[in-house]
Design a protein around this motif. Structure first.
Motif, PDB file in Angstrom:
ATOM      1  N   ARG A 176      42.667 -81.059  12.911  1.00 26.63           N
ATOM      2  CA  ARG A 176      42.512 -81.368  11.491  1.00 26.63           C
ATOM      3  C   ARG A 176      41.292 -80.687  10.875  1.00 26.63           C
ATOM      4  O   ARG A 176      41.310 -80.281   9.722  1.00 26.63           O
ATOM      5  CB  ARG A 176      42.410 -82.885  11.309  1.00 26.63           C
ATOM      6  N   MET A 177      40.216 -80.558  11.649  1.00 25.74           N
ATOM      7  CA  MET A 177      38.965 -80.005  11.131  1.00 25.74           C
ATOM      8  C   MET A 177      38.874 -78.487  11.313  1.00 25.74           C
ATOM      9  O   MET A 177      37.872 -77.894  10.955  1.00 25.74           O
ATOM     10  CB  MET A 177      37.778 -80.652  11.847  1.00 25.74           C
ATOM     11  N   HIS A 178      39.897 -77.864  11.833  1.00 27.41           N
ATOM     12  CA  HIS A 178      39.766 -76.494  12.323  1.00 27.41           C
ATOM     13  C   HIS A 178      40.078 -75.422  11.282  1.00 27.41           C
ATOM     14  O   HIS A 178      40.400 -75.712  10.134  1.00 27.41           O
ATOM     15  CB  HIS A 178      40.598 -76.336  13.588  1.00 27.41           C
ATOM     16  N   ALA A 179      40.011 -74.174  11.720  1.00 25.60           N
ATOM     17  CA  ALA A 179      40.039 -73.019  10.820  1.00 25.60           C
ATOM     18  C   ALA A 179      41.424 -72.740  10.260  1.00 25.60           C
ATOM     19  O   ALA A 179      42.436 -72.899  10.944  1.00 25.60           O
ATOM     20  CB  ALA A 179      39.523 -71.786  11.556  1.00 25.60           C
ATOM     21  N   ILE A 180      41.446 -72.290   9.010  1.00 22.29           N
ATOM     22  CA  ILE A 180      42.671 -71.796   8.393  1.00 22.29           C
ATOM     23  C   ILE A 180      42.562 -70.310   8.055  1.00 22.29           C
ATOM     24  O   ILE A 180      43.523 -69.699   7.601  1.00 22.29           O
ATOM     25  CB  ILE A 180      43.043 -72.593   7.120  1.00 22.29           C
ATOM     26  N   LEU A 211      35.409 -80.766   5.458  1.00 25.73           N
ATOM     27  CA  LEU A 211      36.778 -80.303   5.596  1.00 25.73           C
ATOM     28  C   LEU A 211      36.892 -78.952   4.883  1.00 25.73           C
ATOM     29  O   LEU A 211      37.418 -77.992   5.428  1.00 25.73           O
ATOM     30  CB  LEU A 211      37.746 -81.310   4.981  1.00 25.73           C
ATOM     31  N   VAL A 212      36.381 -78.926   3.662  1.00 32.95           N
ATOM     32  CA  VAL A 212      36.265 -77.696   2.876  1.00 32.95           C
ATOM     33  C   VAL A 212      35.005 -77.814   2.033  1.00 32.95           C
ATOM     34  O   VAL A 212      34.730 -78.879   1.476  1.00 32.95           O
ATOM     35  CB  VAL A 212      37.475 -77.490   1.934  1.00 32.95           C
ATOM     36  N   SER A 213      34.236 -76.760   1.962  1.00 36.97           N
ATOM     37  CA  SER A 213      33.115 -76.723   1.033  1.00 36.97           C
ATOM     38  C   SER A 213      33.154 -75.414   0.259  1.00 36.97           C
ATOM     39  O   SER A 213      33.725 -74.419   0.722  1.00 36.97           O
ATOM     40  CB  SER A 213      31.768 -76.871   1.762  1.00 36.97           C
ATOM     41  N   VAL A 214      32.562 -75.428  -0.924  1.00 37.00           N
ATOM     42  CA  VAL A 214      32.518 -74.234  -1.768  1.00 37.00           C
ATOM     43  C   VAL A 214      31.105 -74.069  -2.300  1.00 37.00           C
ATOM     44  O   VAL A 214      30.566 -74.975  -2.948  1.00 37.00           O
ATOM     45  CB  VAL A 214      33.499 -74.328  -2.963  1.00 37.00           C
ATOM     46  N   ALA A 215      30.496 -72.921  -2.014  1.00 39.19           N
ATOM     47  CA  ALA A 215      29.208 -72.550  -2.599  1.00 39.19           C
ATOM     48  C   ALA A 215      29.489 -71.509  -3.673  1.00 39.19           C
ATOM     49  O   ALA A 215      30.035 -70.442  -3.375  1.00 39.19           O
ATOM     50  CB  ALA A 215      28.271 -71.981  -1.543  1.00 39.19           C
ATOM     51  N   LEU A 216      29.147 -71.820  -4.902  1.00 40.44           N
ATOM     52  CA  LEU A 216      29.464 -70.935  -6.022  1.00 40.44           C
ATOM     53  C   LEU A 216      28.253 -70.742  -6.914  1.00 40.44           C
ATOM     54  O   LEU A 216      27.609 -71.706  -7.325  1.00 40.44           O
ATOM     55  CB  LEU A 216      30.620 -71.525  -6.848  1.00 40.44           C
ATOM     56  N   GLY A 217      27.951 -69.493  -7.208  1.00 44.33           N
ATOM     57  CA  GLY A 217      26.933 -69.157  -8.191  1.00 44.33           C
ATOM     58  C   GLY A 217      27.482 -68.103  -9.128  1.00 44.33           C
ATOM     59  O   GLY A 217      28.163 -67.166  -8.702  1.00 44.33           O
ATOM     60  N   MET A 218      27.188 -68.256 -10.429  1.00 47.85           N
ATOM     61  CA  MET A 218      27.681 -67.304 -11.434  1.00 47.85           C
ATOM     62  C   MET A 218      26.567 -66.915 -12.394  1.00 47.85           C
ATOM     63  O   MET A 218      25.719 -67.739 -12.740  1.00 47.85           O
ATOM     64  CB  MET A 218      28.804 -67.926 -12.259  1.00 47.85           C
ATOM     65  N   ARG A 259      47.196 -74.439  11.122  1.00 51.40           N
ATOM     66  CA  ARG A 259      47.975 -75.133  12.143  1.00 51.40           C
ATOM     67  C   ARG A 259      48.624 -76.350  11.484  1.00 51.40           C
ATOM     68  O   ARG A 259      48.217 -76.757  10.382  1.00 51.40           O
ATOM     69  CB  ARG A 259      47.069 -75.579  13.292  1.00 51.40           C
ATOM     70  N   PRO A 260      49.611 -76.970  12.127  1.00 54.92           N
ATOM     71  CA  PRO A 260      50.251 -78.143  11.509  1.00 54.92           C
ATOM     72  C   PRO A 260      49.267 -79.252  11.136  1.00 54.92           C
ATOM     73  O   PRO A 260      49.419 -79.901  10.102  1.00 54.92           O
ATOM     74  CB  PRO A 260      51.238 -78.605  12.600  1.00 54.92           C
ATOM     75  N   GLY A 261      48.223 -79.438  11.960  1.00 54.47           N
ATOM     76  CA  GLY A 261      47.292 -80.526  11.705  1.00 54.47           C
ATOM     77  C   GLY A 261      46.332 -80.293  10.560  1.00 54.47           C
ATOM     78  O   GLY A 261      45.712 -81.240  10.065  1.00 54.47           O
ATOM     79  N   ASN A 262      46.165 -79.045  10.125  1.00 55.59           N
ATOM     80  CA  ASN A 262      45.209 -78.786   9.042  1.00 55.59           C
ATOM     81  C   ASN A 262      45.823 -78.007   7.888  1.00 55.59           C
ATOM     82  O   ASN A 262      45.096 -77.434   7.069  1.00 55.59           O
ATOM     83  CB  ASN A 262      43.961 -78.064   9.567  1.00 55.59           C
ATOM     84  N   PHE A 278      47.008 -79.084   5.266  1.00 59.42           N
ATOM     85  CA  PHE A 278      46.559 -79.659   3.996  1.00 59.42           C
ATOM     86  C   PHE A 278      45.326 -78.950   3.441  1.00 59.42           C
ATOM     87  O   PHE A 278      45.053 -79.001   2.237  1.00 59.42           O
ATOM     88  CB  PHE A 278      46.248 -81.144   4.177  1.00 59.42           C
ATOM     89  N   LYS A 279      44.567 -78.281   4.322  1.00 61.43           N
ATOM     90  CA  LYS A 279      43.342 -77.611   3.877  1.00 61.43           C
ATOM     91  C   LYS A 279      43.627 -76.456   2.914  1.00 61.43           C
ATOM     92  O   LYS A 279      42.753 -76.081   2.132  1.00 61.43           O
ATOM     93  CB  LYS A 279      42.570 -77.065   5.083  1.00 61.43           C
ATOM     94  N   VAL A 280      44.808 -75.867   2.989  1.00 60.52           N
ATOM     95  CA  VAL A 280      45.111 -74.730   2.124  1.00 60.52           C
ATOM     96  C   VAL A 280      45.074 -75.156   0.661  1.00 60.52           C
ATOM     97  O   VAL A 280      44.373 -74.561  -0.166  1.00 60.52           O
ATOM     98  CB  VAL A 280      46.481 -74.120   2.478  1.00 60.52           C
ATOM     99  N   ASP A 281      45.796 -76.207   0.332  1.00 67.86           N
ATOM    100  CA  ASP A 281      45.784 -76.688  -1.050  1.00 67.86           C
ATOM    101  C   ASP A 281      44.447 -77.316  -1.397  1.00 67.86           C
ATOM    102  O   ASP A 281      43.971 -77.210  -2.537  1.00 67.86           O
ATOM    103  CB  ASP A 281      46.917 -77.693  -1.268  1.00 67.86           C
TER     104      ASP A 281
END
Length: 343
Positions: free
Chosen positions: A146-150, A241-248, A304-307, A309-312
């Motif tokens: 669940r916590m792994h790479a996509i 699970l997912v993080s986003v670092a954004l600077g503009m 993977r099937p377990g993660n 959900f991370k795509v969306d």
């Protein structure tokens, strides 16, 4: 914990020398990751080289208008430094989103960059793990992932890099200063971490004896429009699970420069520079352009099937990060107003 020899380095050159002539040696800084792994019998270094007394704890202005951060600066000292909070608030947010205050007080910048994955199979010596024991297989492939790479994973490893700091440094286009047997060198932060490929136990591009001495931030800190959005199962010191670092940088309502990196989704901070370039020149609040950008980033996902959900989750997190970066901020909230959320 295994038996090991101990030596305290007197200088950077001495640390490099000691490591190069001592098989199985590891550098010790804050110890918040290494000592845990030794206690769990995951890492068994033959020697410990203590670098805690080296003069690498300064934060200094550079001639180019940026900041040079010594590798032994603690995460707490960096997060609460007035220059960082004012000019690089994205970095401060990321640091304050990671771990407890007690750990931040001990953990160092250099150690944070080199921390090992938090994959539960890596931490369990009774399971198969190519990162811990090359050639034994990857239990996470068909296990609890669940916590792994996509992004960027391979059939040999699907672990993720756990650092919050690294995601912000990727978005900020930081530079690293490194010392080794062949002298000092610099390298772009993006080139530090490797994707797993066939050799997941080789996590960085550093030579065995090389020591990170400093991180350098460029002049551009995206101090006006930024966010660190961290989605996790609970808000109390959980890994992303997912993080986003954004600077503009926004001028006349248009995006003129930006850096956007994702954490919790790959073996290294994940960034799609080509997709970023297609945003330059668009209105900063052009929702359709931002959604197209998010779609382009996740188009390369291979979950993977377990993660799956991370795509969306990643796509939605990117869109939300742009909204947060453009939202008006209360005065004095730049460093503390992090975008931490439970998933």
């Amino acid at each position: 914990m295994n038996r090991f020899s101990y030596a305290r380095a007197k200088s950077v050159a001495d640390a490099v020398r000691l490591h190069s002539v001592t098989p199985g040696a590891e550098f010790l800084a804050g110890g918040t990751n290494l000592v845990d792994l030794m206690r769990e019998d995951v890492m068994r270094p033959a020697a410990i080289i203590d670098i805690t007394r080296l003069p690498l704890r300064e934060i200094e202005a550079t001639k180019g208008g940026g900041l040079r951060i010594g590798a032994l600066v603690t995460n707490s000292a960096l997060a609460w430094d007035a220059r960082v909070a004012e000019r690089y608030p994205l970095l401060a947010q990321a640091l304050l989103a990671g771990a407890s205050a007690q750990i931040r007080n001990a953990a160092t910048v250099g150690g944070n960059l080199l921390q090992r994955t938090r994959c539960l199979y890596f931490y369990d010596p009774a399971t198969c793990c190519n990162k811990r024991a090359p050639g034994t297989g990857c239990a996470a492939l068909d296990g609890v992932n669940r916590m792994h790479a996509i992004f960027g994973a391979s059939e040999h490893c699907i672990a993720t890099h756990p650092s919050d700091l690294c995601v912000a440094l990727e978005a900020l286009d930081a530079t690293l200063h490194v010392a080794g047997r062949r002298g000092a060198r610099t390298l772009p932060f993006d080139s530090l971490h490797r994707l797993p490929g066939h050799t997941p136990h080789r996590e960085t591009t550093l030579a065995d004896e090389e020591l990170i001495t400093a991180v350098e931030l460029p002049r551009e800190g995206y101090a006006q429009h930024f966010t660190y959005l961290k989605l996790r199962d609970r808000q109390s010191y959980a890994f992303a699970l997912v993080s986003v670092a954004l600077g503009m940088r926004v001028e006349d309502g248009e995006m003129r420069a930006l850096g956007c990196a994702l954490g919790g989704v790959a073996h290294k901070p994940w960034r799609d520079r080509e997709a970023e370039q297609r945003l330059i020149g668009h209105a900063a609040d052009d929702t359709r352009a931002i959604e197209r950008y998010a779609d382009a980033v996740v188009a390369h996902a291979d979950p993977r099937p377990g993660n799956a959900f991370k795509v969306d989750l990643a796509r939605r997190a990117i869109v939300r990060a742009f909204e947060q970066a453009l939202a008006p901020r209360a005065e004095g909230a730049s460093a503390e107003g992090s975008g931490e959320e439970s998933a």
